[in-house]
Write a protein that holds these residues in place. Structure first.
Motif, short mmCIF file in Angstrom:
data_model
loop_
_atom_site.label_atom_id
_atom_site.label_comp_id
_atom_site.label_asym_id
_atom_site.label_seq_id
_atom_site.Cartn_x
_atom_site.Cartn_y
_atom_site.Cartn_z
N PRO A 89 -13.88 -3.94 10.00
CA PRO A 89 -13.75 -2.76 9.32
C PRO A 89 -12.39 -2.89 8.43
N ALA A 90 -12.43 -2.42 7.04
CA ALA A 90 -11.31 -2.35 6.31
C ALA A 90 -11.21 -0.91 5.39
N GLY A 91 -10.31 -0.27 5.21
CA GLY A 91 -10.29 0.88 4.41
C GLY A 91 -9.70 0.29 2.99
N VAL A 92 -10.14 0.92 1.93
CA VAL A 92 -10.20 0.45 0.57
C VAL A 92 -9.84 1.71 -0.33
N VAL A 93 -8.62 1.72 -0.85
CA VAL A 93 -8.36 2.76 -2.05
C VAL A 93 -8.55 2.02 -3.40
N LEU A 94 -9.41 2.09 -3.92
CA LEU A 94 -9.32 1.26 -5.40
C LEU A 94 -8.60 1.88 -6.51
N ASP A 95 -7.86 2.98 -6.31
CA ASP A 95 -6.88 3.63 -7.11
C ASP A 95 -5.94 4.31 -6.43
N ALA A 96 -4.79 3.36 -6.14
CA ALA A 96 -3.59 4.04 -5.59
C ALA A 96 -2.30 4.06 -6.27
N SER A 97 -2.66 4.30 -7.56
CA SER A 97 -1.57 4.38 -8.54
C SER A 97 -0.69 5.73 -8.18
N GLY A 98 0.76 5.62 -8.17
CA GLY A 98 1.42 6.49 -8.04
C GLY A 98 1.67 6.58 -6.59
N MET A 99 0.74 6.08 -5.48
CA MET A 99 1.56 6.18 -4.19
C MET A 99 2.39 5.24 -3.91
N ASP A 100 3.28 5.88 -2.88
CA ASP A 100 4.47 5.11 -2.43
C ASP A 100 4.07 4.39 -0.98
N ALA A 101 4.90 3.51 -0.35
CA ALA A 101 4.72 2.94 0.58
C ALA A 101 4.63 3.80 1.81
N THR A 102 5.32 4.96 1.91
CA THR A 102 5.18 5.79 3.08
C THR A 102 3.66 6.51 2.96
N GLU A 103 3.39 6.79 1.82
CA GLU A 103 2.17 7.58 1.58
C GLU A 103 0.96 6.48 2.12
N MET A 104 0.99 5.38 1.69
CA MET A 104 0.06 4.30 2.13
C MET A 104 0.02 4.01 3.48
N ALA A 105 1.20 3.94 4.09
CA ALA A 105 1.20 3.88 5.67
C ALA A 105 0.80 5.05 6.30
#
Length: 285
Positions: free
Chosen positions: A18-34
């Motif tokens: 399984p994998a998560g996919v965010v097709l538009d992560a524009s504007g997200m920083d590393a902290t938010e992604m984590a």
């Protein structure tokens, strides 16, 4: 923000990795992604920043760390992207480098994705490193297959490759997460690629991923690419080669990875697979 969920290297949502996919992560920083990756809880979640003309910035986060490249999340992202934009050629800009990816529609309607890794490399594993690794895994030197000597291989991320000739040894995976994570962090290893050779072109693989907070990846595309590089470097396969890597069945998530190894040592390793949605409209709040 929609977090799509796909199982890669399988045709069934209960199989594969399984994998998560965010097709538009524009504007997200590393902290938010984590934070999102931690909530999703899969071994990897891919975050895409579209750049136009088929070019994508892609970052990969496990629940506990960012990795430079992830094969199964790349396949999942490419299939998810094709579902929205149609099949075709893409260019993934990753922390490991440029990764060309293509998607096509098979006769049964499934989307098949192929990635070409960055230029592979291999390096020797020292006697001390191997001793520490075997100790943490609970293996002994006698468990190793002398026909497939231990080595560290890279095709976007570093993976020690250790082989056994015995299915019972591969089936018995027990280790201390903290100890293995510490060892892997010390050497910059992303997964431990434990393999068994079934035939000239078929391999079974398990991939421990302690630094990411995951006991095991059901299918590791980056590890499969590194395996192809390892086999080519040591002259253990006839080139060009078409390999099949089977994994995940010990976890109840059977997975099949197709690997193409060209003759030229400077050429990337191709990894092919499909992916299927796990949920139709998953959304992270």
């Amino acid at each position: 923000m929609d977090v799509l969920r796909y199982a890669a290297f399988t045709t069934h949502p209960a199989g594969g990795n399984p994998a998560g996919v965010v097709l538009d992560a524009s504007g997200m920083d590393a902290t938010e992604m984590a934070a999102v990756a931690s909530r999703v809880g899969y071994s990897e979640t891919a975050f895409v920043e579209p750049l136009g003309q088929g070019r994508l910035n892609v970052r990969y986060f496990s629940p506990e760390t960012e990795v430079p490249f992830c094969g199964h999340a790349t396949i999942a992202t490419a299939v998810a992207h094709a579902g929205v934009h149609g099949p075709g050629d893409l260019t993934f800009r990753t922390k490991a480098g440029i990764v060309p990816v293509s998607t096509t529609v098979a006769g049964d309607g499934s989307v098949v994705a192929t990635l070409v890794s960055v230029q592979p490399r291999t390096e020797l594993i020292t006697e001390a490193q191997l001793g520490d690794l075997l100790k943490v895994l609970g293996w002994s030197a006698s468990d190793l297959d002398p026909a497939l000597p231990p080595m560290v291989a890279y095709a976007g991320a570093w993976h020690p490759v250790i082989a056994t000739a015995e299915e019972s040894r591969l089936a018995d995976l027990h280790y201390d997460m903290a100890d293995l994570a510490t060892l892997m962090d010390r050497h910059g290893w992303v997964t431990i690629n434990m393999i068994r050779r079934e035939s000239d072109t078929v391999f079974h693989s398990r991939n421990a991923f302690a630094p990411g907070g995951v006991v095991e990846d059901p299918a590791c595309g980056a590890g499969a690419a590194a395996l192809g590089a390892y086999l080519r470097e040591l002259g253990l396969i006839d080139l060009p080669a078409a390999l099949t890597v089977r994994s995940g069945h010990h976890m109840g998530r059977p997975s099949t990875i197709s690997v193409t190894v060209p003759e030229c040592r400077e050429s990337g390793i191709s990894v092919t697979g499909t992916a299927v949605p796990i949920m139709h409209t998953p959304t992270e709040k």
